[in-house]
Structure formats: C-alpha cells, structure tokens
Design a protein around this motif. Structure first.
Motif, PDB file in Angstrom:
ATOM      1  N   GLN A 117       0.839  -1.212   0.000  1.00 63.85           N
ATOM      2  CA  GLN A 117       0.000   0.000   0.000  1.00 63.85           C
ATOM      3  C   GLN A 117       0.870   1.256   0.000  1.00 63.85           C
ATOM      4  N   GLY A 118       1.932   1.250   0.794  1.00 65.96           N
ATOM      5  CA  GLY A 118       2.850   2.399   0.838  1.00 65.96           C
ATOM      6  C   GLY A 118       3.507   2.645  -0.513  1.00 65.96           C
ATOM      7  N   ILE A 119       3.913   1.561  -1.172  1.00 71.18           N
ATOM      8  CA  ILE A 119       4.540   1.684  -2.507  1.00 71.18           C
ATOM      9  C   ILE A 119       3.533   2.266  -3.496  1.00 71.18           C
ATOM     10  N   GLU A 120       2.308   1.747  -3.459  1.00 72.99           N
ATOM     11  CA  GLU A 120       1.299   2.210  -4.432  1.00 72.99           C
ATOM     12  C   GLU A 120       0.921   3.670  -4.186  1.00 72.99           C
ATOM     13  N   ASP A 121       0.799   4.063  -2.915  1.00 73.97           N
ATOM     14  CA  ASP A 121       0.461   5.459  -2.602  1.00 73.97           C
ATOM     15  C   ASP A 121       1.583   6.403  -3.030  1.00 73.97           C
ATOM     16  N   ALA A 122       2.825   6.011  -2.762  1.00 74.18           N
ATOM     17  CA  ALA A 122       3.957   6.878  -3.137  1.00 74.18           C
ATOM     18  C   ALA A 122       4.085   6.953  -4.652  1.00 74.18           C
ATOM     19  N   ARG A 123       3.857   5.833  -5.337  1.00 69.78           N
ATOM     20  CA  ARG A 123       3.949   5.834  -6.800  1.00 69.78           C
ATOM     21  C   ARG A 123       2.874   6.736  -7.399  1.00 69.78           C
ATOM     22  N   ALA A 124       1.653   6.662  -6.842  1.00 65.21           N
ATOM     23  CA  ALA A 124       0.552   7.477  -7.368  1.00 65.21           C
ATOM     24  C   ALA A 124       0.865   8.962  -7.233  1.00 65.21           C
ATOM     25  N   GLU A 125       1.531   9.345  -6.164  1.00 65.49           N
ATOM     26  CA  GLU A 125       1.823  10.776  -5.935  1.00 65.49           C
ATOM     27  C   GLU A 125       3.057  11.271  -6.644  1.00 65.49           C
ATOM     28  N   THR A 126       4.077  10.409  -6.749  1.00 67.31           N
ATOM     29  CA  THR A 126       5.382  10.909  -7.224  1.00 67.31           C
ATOM     30  C   THR A 126       5.906  10.191  -8.461  1.00 67.31           C
ATOM     31  N   GLY A 127       5.354   9.028  -8.785  1.00 65.69           N
ATOM     32  CA  GLY A 127       5.863   8.231  -9.906  1.00 65.69           C
ATOM     33  C   GLY A 127       6.993   7.290  -9.513  1.00 65.69           C
ATOM     34  N   ILE A 128       7.474   7.349  -8.262  1.00 67.98           N
ATOM     35  CA  ILE A 128       8.615   6.510  -7.874  1.00 67.98           C
ATOM     36  C   ILE A 128       8.236   5.029  -7.932  1.00 67.98           C
TER      37      ILE A 128
END
Ligand code: ADE
Ligand code: ZN
Length: 324
Positions: A117-128
């Motif tokens: 969930q943390g990976i998906e949330d960070a990816r959605a916001e920043t693309g990382i």
C-alpha cells in the motif's frame, strides 16, 4: 550537493525498511500504540543512540518494535519513498524483515500488505517505482531463515522480487544459509543478495559467492583480496555500496580510507545506497553528494551509477526498460 547532483536521477538497491523510520516517525508510532520507548533509545539531540555495530543492531530491533500494524508499515514505506522521490530517486528496493514484523506481533501477510500500500500510494503521488526484498536475519539462525524463505514461497506477490539477509555477519557466515537461499531462489523464484564484506572480510564474500546471488550488500572489504576483486569484476557481481554507513559503523575511519573508487577502477560494478538512513545521518541524495565530493565522481559517473543500479535491479524487464 551541486545543483546537477540534486537533479540527477537516482536509484537505490540497499535500504532496510525498518531502518528507514526516522526518530520522529518512531515517536509518532509509539504514541499511536501507547508504547513507552526506552529512555536510552535516543541521544539528547534526538538521534538514535548506538555505539558499536552489534549495539546498532540491538537499537534497530528496539526501535522496530513500534512498527506493528499494516498501517504502520504503509506509513514507514510511504514516508520513505516520498522523501526519496523529493531527492530525485526514481527507483528504490526496500528490504523488509518479516522477523521484525513478527516480533512486533504482525503477520507476514500483514507486513507485506502494508508495504505494498505504501509503494502504491507513493507511486501514485510521485511516480517513484519500488520493489521489495524479503530479508532474513542471520543471527536468528539458519532454521528461522529457512522459515522466512518458505514464507516467501507461500506468499508470492508481484512487488516481492528479491530475497536477502542482514544481521551479524561475523557470527553467522553465508555458508550456514545454503538451504535458505536454495528455497528462496529455486522455489520462490526470487533474485537474491546477501550482506557480506561489511562486518567480516574477504572470506565472507567468497562464501557469499557460493550462494545464488547476483549482488552483494556492501562487499567493500573485498578490496583486501585482489583475487576476489578480479572475481567480482569478471562475474559482473554488483556491489551495493553504502559509504556513510561504513564510516558510521567504523568499517573505515573516513571517506579517504573507503575503497569505493578503487573498486570502480578495478572494474567492479558499484551502486550507491543509504542502508539505514536516520541511524547513519544520511539519505540517498546525500550518498550521491558524498560520491561527488569525496570520491570525485562527476555527473557522467553518477549517471552511470544509477544505470548500473537499474541494470542490476530485481525488476521486470518492461519496468527496467522504462526507467533506463
Ligand atoms: N540490518 C540493518 N542494517 C544492517 C546492516 N548495515 N548490516 C547488516 N544488517 C543490517
Ligand atoms: Zn544493510
């Protein structure tokens, strides 16, 4: 950091997720759970308080006990990846420790779901982009390590792409973990790394090379054996080098004594990593700045470090091609 280095795309392959929680986040999580933290966990200035490498591992264990729910793992992951993205990181591999989660009362699946969930949330916001390396703790012994590898076989997930091992290298050499790595590599189908050549010398790296690993965590003490340096270069083994960590844990007294540059000049593939950033007062951006300032790596060399990391990343080929 020069302006160019600040803007440079960065990739990190060696980061302990439990070791990425800042003192501030550890305090917030303790408050969330109504937990009292040991008075000696922090220095008067508020940093993690530790002395030797083995003491560091104990303090790390104590601080990790506050990460005890799926939401906690999500928050540690999300906050770390957001901070990395702000420093120009485009890809990060996170070493997670099911043993630390279990010690805090959380299941393997719970810790995994939180991280995802943390990976998906960070990816959605920043693309990382990020992937997970499930990691066992060598000083808990070979039997426990085999159990972690078996759990990785049972709980497969597309974002879990690697298996690794940290902990007390000097007391628990790689050869004890041949079965663990056979299960993780052959049965779970995971790419593997292992810490070696950090708290022990070249003999540990030679033993690590008999495991099915494509990368070595640290590996810097390989420089003490020229035949080993040649072997690493010839086999294209990638070192996950963590310069500031190595100074903090006293593997080397200062950057001048650190062999990063010598390893590169000998043809060994190297990457730059922060390891446990708040414990060592570093970040991935800081490691690139250190490489520029103390190891004289120019913009082109730093870009090559990022390319090396992406080429060695435990990631699917379409994602690698997109990032490269
Ligand atoms: N676990 C967390 N950080 C570590 C390090 N630098 N070496 C070995 N095990 C670790
Ligand atoms: Zn490490």
């Amino acid at each position: 950091m020069s302006k160019e280095t600040a803007m440079l795309p960065k990739a990190e392959l060696h980061l302990h997720l439990e070791g990425a929680a800042s003192p501030d986040l550890v305090r917030r999580l303790a408050a969330r759970h109504g937990m009292a933290l040991p008075a000696d966990l922090f220095t008067p200035a508020g940093d993690f308080a530790w002395t030797t490498f083995l003491h560091f591992l104990k303090v790390y264990d104590a601080a990790s006990t506050v990460i005890r729910t799926e939401q906690d793992y999500r928050d540690v992951t999300y906050e770390y990846l957001k901070a990395c993205a702000a420093e120009g990181a485009i890809y990060v591999e996170l070493m997670s420790s099911p043993d630390h989660a279990a010690a805090a009362g959380l299941s393997y699946q719970g810790h995994l779901d939180g991280i995802v969930q943390g990976i998906e949330d960070a990816r959605a916001e920043t693309g990382i982009e990020s992937r997970i390396i499930v990691t066992c703790v060598r000083h808990l012994g070979a039997e426990r390590a085999v159990e972690v590898a078996k759990a990785a076989v049972r709980h497969q997930h597309p974002l879990v792409t690697g298996f690794g091992m940290g902990g007390d290298e000097a007391g628990f050499p790689p050869q004890l973990f041949a079965q663990t790595y056979r299960i993780a590599h052959d049965e779970a189908g995971l790419a593997c790394n292992v810490h070696a050549g950090e708290a022990a010398g070249p003999e540990s790296v030679w033993a690590a090379l008999r495991l099915p690993v494509g990368r070595i965590g640290h590996g810097v003490r390989s420089i003490e054996d020229p035949a080993l340096v040649t072997e690493l270069a010839d086999r294209g083994i990638v070192l996950e080098v963590c310069p500031t960590s190595n100074i903090a844990t006293k593997v080397y007294p200062d950057y001048r004594a650190h062999p990063l540059r010598k390893l590169m000049e000998a043809g060994v593939k190297v990457t730059l990593n922060s390891d446990d950033p708040p414990y060592f007062a570093t970040t991935i951006g800081h490691e690139y700045a250190v490489a520029e300032r103390h190891f004289d790596l120019d913009d082109a060399a730093l870009r090559q470090v990022t390319r090396t990391a992406l080429q060695a990343a435990f990631v699917d080929e379409p994602t690698r091609a997109r990032l490269l």
